[in-house]
Enzyme design. Structure first.
Site, PDB file in Angstrom:
ATOM      1  N   ASN A 233       1.109  -1.062   0.035  1.00  0.00           N
ATOM      2  CA  ASN A 233       0.285  -0.058  -0.222  1.00  0.00           C
ATOM      3  C   ASN A 233       0.942   1.707   0.144  1.00  0.00           C
ATOM      4  OD1 ASN A 233      -2.210  -2.139   0.301  1.00  0.00           O
ATOM      5  ND2 ASN A 233      -2.456  -1.063   2.698  1.00  0.00           N
ATOM      6  N   LYS A 311      12.858 -15.682  -9.976  1.00  0.00           N
ATOM      7  CA  LYS A 311      12.350 -14.012  -9.909  1.00  0.00           C
ATOM      8  C   LYS A 311      11.128 -14.977 -11.186  1.00  0.00           C
ATOM      9  CE  LYS A 311      13.132  -9.911 -12.895  1.00  0.00           C
ATOM     10  NZ  LYS A 311      13.968  -9.275 -13.692  1.00  0.00           N
ATOM     11  N   PRO A 329      -3.614 -11.183   7.978  1.00  0.00           N
ATOM     12  CA  PRO A 329      -4.438 -11.317   9.496  1.00  0.00           C
ATOM     13  C   PRO A 329      -4.604  -9.293   9.618  1.00  0.00           C
ATOM     14  CG  PRO A 329      -1.458 -11.312   9.338  1.00  0.00           C
ATOM     15  CD  PRO A 329      -2.288 -11.610   7.984  1.00  0.00           C
ATOM     16  N   ASP A 330      -5.987  -9.472  10.479  1.00  0.00           N
ATOM     17  CA  ASP A 330      -6.457  -7.591  10.007  1.00  0.00           C
ATOM     18  C   ASP A 330      -5.619  -7.781  11.647  1.00  0.00           C
ATOM     19  OD1 ASP A 330      -7.204  -5.219  11.172  1.00  0.00           O
ATOM     20  OD2 ASP A 330      -8.632  -5.810   9.756  1.00  0.00           O
ATOM     21  N   ILE A 331      -3.934  -6.831  11.757  1.00  0.00           N
ATOM     22  CA  ILE A 331      -4.359  -6.607  13.163  1.00  0.00           C
ATOM     23  C   ILE A 331      -4.795  -6.214  13.421  1.00  0.00           C
ATOM     24  CG2 ILE A 331      -2.019  -5.819  14.128  1.00  0.00           C
ATOM     25  CD1 ILE A 331      -0.728  -6.090  10.850  1.00  0.00           C
ATOM     26  N   LYS A 363     -16.072   0.614  10.348  1.00  0.00           N
ATOM     27  CA  LYS A 363     -14.977   0.065   9.799  1.00  0.00           C
ATOM     28  C   LYS A 363     -14.390  -0.102  11.875  1.00  0.00           C
ATOM     29  CE  LYS A 363     -11.886   0.744   7.151  1.00  0.00           C
ATOM     30  NZ  LYS A 363     -10.830   1.133   6.594  1.00  0.00           N
ATOM     31  N   LYS A 367     -14.684  -3.759  13.317  1.00  0.00           N
ATOM     32  CA  LYS A 367     -12.639  -3.876  14.304  1.00  0.00           C
ATOM     33  C   LYS A 367     -12.657  -4.657  15.160  1.00  0.00           C
ATOM     34  CE  LYS A 367     -10.024  -2.745  10.100  1.00  0.00           C
ATOM     35  NZ  LYS A 367      -9.365  -3.228   9.254  1.00  0.00           N
TER      36      LYS A 367
HETATM   37  O1  C5P Z   1      -9.599  -2.142   7.237  1.00  0.00           O
HETATM   38  P1  C5P Z   1      -8.577  -1.212   6.934  1.00  0.00           P
HETATM   39  O2  C5P Z   1      -6.975  -1.284   5.734  1.00  0.00           O
HETATM   40  O3  C5P Z   1      -9.159  -0.197   5.785  1.00  0.00           O
HETATM   41  O4  C5P Z   1      -8.222  -0.924   8.116  1.00  0.00           O
HETATM   42  C1  C5P Z   1      -7.577  -0.017   8.077  1.00  0.00           C
HETATM   43  C2  C5P Z   1      -7.426   0.260   9.492  1.00  0.00           C
HETATM   44  O5  C5P Z   1      -6.561  -0.958  10.585  1.00  0.00           O
HETATM   45  C3  C5P Z   1      -5.118   0.712  10.297  1.00  0.00           C
HETATM   46  O6  C5P Z   1      -5.431   0.778  11.744  1.00  0.00           O
HETATM   47  C4  C5P Z   1      -4.918  -0.432   9.914  1.00  0.00           C
HETATM   48  O7  C5P Z   1      -3.511  -0.304  10.528  1.00  0.00           O
HETATM   49  C5  C5P Z   1      -5.812  -1.376  10.100  1.00  0.00           C
HETATM   50  N1  C5P Z   1      -4.686  -3.164   9.808  1.00  0.00           N
HETATM   51  C6  C5P Z   1      -4.114  -3.267  10.392  1.00  0.00           C
HETATM   52  N2  C5P Z   1      -4.345  -4.817   9.968  1.00  0.00           N
HETATM   53  C7  C5P Z   1      -4.379  -4.852   8.526  1.00  0.00           C
HETATM   54  C8  C5P Z   1      -5.619  -4.003   7.634  1.00  0.00           C
HETATM   55  C9  C5P Z   1      -5.524  -2.766   8.350  1.00  0.00           C
HETATM   56  O8  C5P Z   1      -4.308  -3.378  11.374  1.00  0.00           O
HETATM   57  N3  C5P Z   1      -4.249  -6.720   7.939  1.00  0.00           N
END
Ligand code: C5P
Length: 426
Positions: A233, A311, A329-331, A363, A367
């Site tokens: 990103n 490569k 994983p969504d941290i 969100k 979350k």
């Molecule tokens: O889902 P999205 O990326 O829009 O959410 C943004 C928030 O979630 C930010 O705080 C980002 O640091 C956190 N995030 C995360 N792990 C991910 C995706 C997003 O901690 N895999």
């Protein structure tokens, strides 16, 4: 109670007497390197002594060509150190102790030569050895000829040092001792003194987050496709790093888990460098338990299902690799649901390009975090990679509780967030 000392200043024929708090107990190691501007540093010593700051000085061989050890010793009221291999000096105060007992190491004037030696980690004399051995903050006041200052080698050395957290004062522009005009003039004594005092006074400032532990994520993650390509990103890491610095300045014990960025480490912060989302999650989890978690990183949502070991080659016949993706994983969501290890305040970011607060509010619920900082990253805002940001803090489901902060620097946002967190905990 802090002691005070009277300072007299002659200001346009009036005698002005100001009372300034002494900084008794603060120690500076002053390194005077070779440069005609070294004489100006004698004034710096006098003014810092007025504030009761203890100064020990190292005079390099070059420095001693411009000021005498006697004048430096008389003004610092301390012995002056010059020789790495002096048996008496080592017995009284070894070079390691000399560099460690300071609250700040000030190199003024900092010649092109000493800057190059610092950047490359040389330790051929007492000054450079002390600089390599120190674990204390270092401030430099460069002084040299204009061409030397603008030389790519000097500029690269300065960039290296600043990336390591070295604080720079000047140089300023004007007439140079060599007769040329331009940048390279030692900053005026008043400017050097102000920078030193600001630094030392910040160390003395109240630390309302002392005893609190914080973990902050920052920057992008890089998800390898093959050994040379990755998915990422956009993120400069400026906002996450500024938040980590502001929390640390407020006294928190901060771990910053950072993806690949081109920024200096915030001073006083423990930095863990990672590449991928899974590495970032592992680093955050090992920093728990913490009181505060702030996820400011732009984590890549997906990674390739299997990284190619070699490569991927273009075969010239139009073959396009079929990349399979897996979800990362969504941290933020994982930390928000971490059970007994959940930090009591979990904060996320929502970078949106439209319907910013509506998306951010959804969100926050999805979350499970406490606050979401919504920011508009539409291309015309210049937020990506820029130095400014505009935030709306969302802490509930009712938009009446939204807090809109004025557009300001990312450093300002970091400080505002630290203030809001202090308020929350008090
Ligand atoms: O889902 P999205 O990326 O829009 O959410 C943004 C928030 O979630 C930010 O705080 C980002 O640091 C956190 N995030 C995360 N792990 C991910 C995706 C997003 O901690 N895999």
């Amino acid at each position: 109670m802090r002691q005070c000392r009277l300072t007299t200043l002659l200001n346009r024929n009036y005698l002005v007497i100001t009372v300034q708090p002494a900084l008794t107990g603060k120690n500076i190691l002053l390194i005077i390197s070779g440069g005609i501007a070294a004489y100006k540093v004698l004034e710096v010593i006098r003014r810092l002594r007025d504030r009761d700051i203890n100064i020990r000085a190292i005079l390099t061989k070059g420095g001693a060509e411009f000021v005498t050890p006697l004048s430096v010793a008389a003004l610092t009221e301390n012995k002056v150190y010059q020789d790495l291999f002096s048996l008496t000096d080592e017995a009284e105060m070894g070079h390691i102790r000399l560099s460690r007992e300071a609250d700040l190491v000030l190199v003024a004037p900092a010649s092109a030569d000493i800057l190059a030696k610092m950047a490359t980690g040389q330790a051929g004399d007492l000054a450079t050895t002390a600089l390599l051995a120190t674990n204390k903050p270092v401030m430099i006041a460069p002084a040299m000829n204009v061409e030397m200052w603008h030389h790519r080698a000097t500029q690269a050395n300065i960039a290296t040092l600043e990336n390591r957290g070295v604080i720079r004062v000047g140089p300023s522009s004007g007439d140079l001792a060599c007769g040329e005009v331009g940048s390279g003039r030692l900053a005026e004594p008043a400017e050097i003194i102000a920078s030193v005092l600001d630094f030392l006074e910040a160390q003395e400032a109240p630390k309302p987050l002392a005893g609190k532990k914080a973990v902050v994520t920052s920057g992008p993650t890089h998800e390898p496709i093959d050994p040379v390509r990755y998915i990422a990103n956009r993120s400069s890491g400026k906002q996450g790093h500024a938040i980590a610095q502001a929390l640390c300045d407020a006294g928190a014990d901060v771990t910053l888990v950072s993806g690949p960025v081109n920024l200096p480490d915030p001073a006083g912060v423990k930095v863990v460098q990672v590449e991928t989302a899974r590495e970032m999650l592992a680093a955050v989890q090992s920093a728990l338990p913490a009181d505060i978690a702030i996820c400011a990183a732009a984590v890549a949502d997906w990674r390739t299902a299997g990284e190619a070991g070699q490569k991927l080659k273009k075969d010239g016949a139009g073959f396009i690799p079929d990349l399979k993706l897996s979800e990362n994983p969504d941290i933020l969501a994982i930390i928000s649901a971490a059970g007994p290890k959940r930090p009591s305040l979990v904060i996320g970011f929502a970078a949106e390009t439209e319907n910013v607060t509506e998306h951010a509010r959804a969100k926050r619920t999805r979350k499970g975090c406490d606050w979401i900082l919504a920011n508009d990253v539409a291309p015309d805002t210049g937020t990506f990679g820029g130095d400014q940001n505009e935030i709306c803090l969302i802490s509930g489901t009712d938009e009446k509780t939204d807090e809109r902060w004025p557009r300001q620097s990312k450093t300002g946002i970091g400080r505002a967030l630290a203030m809001r967190i202090i308020d929350h905990f008090s």
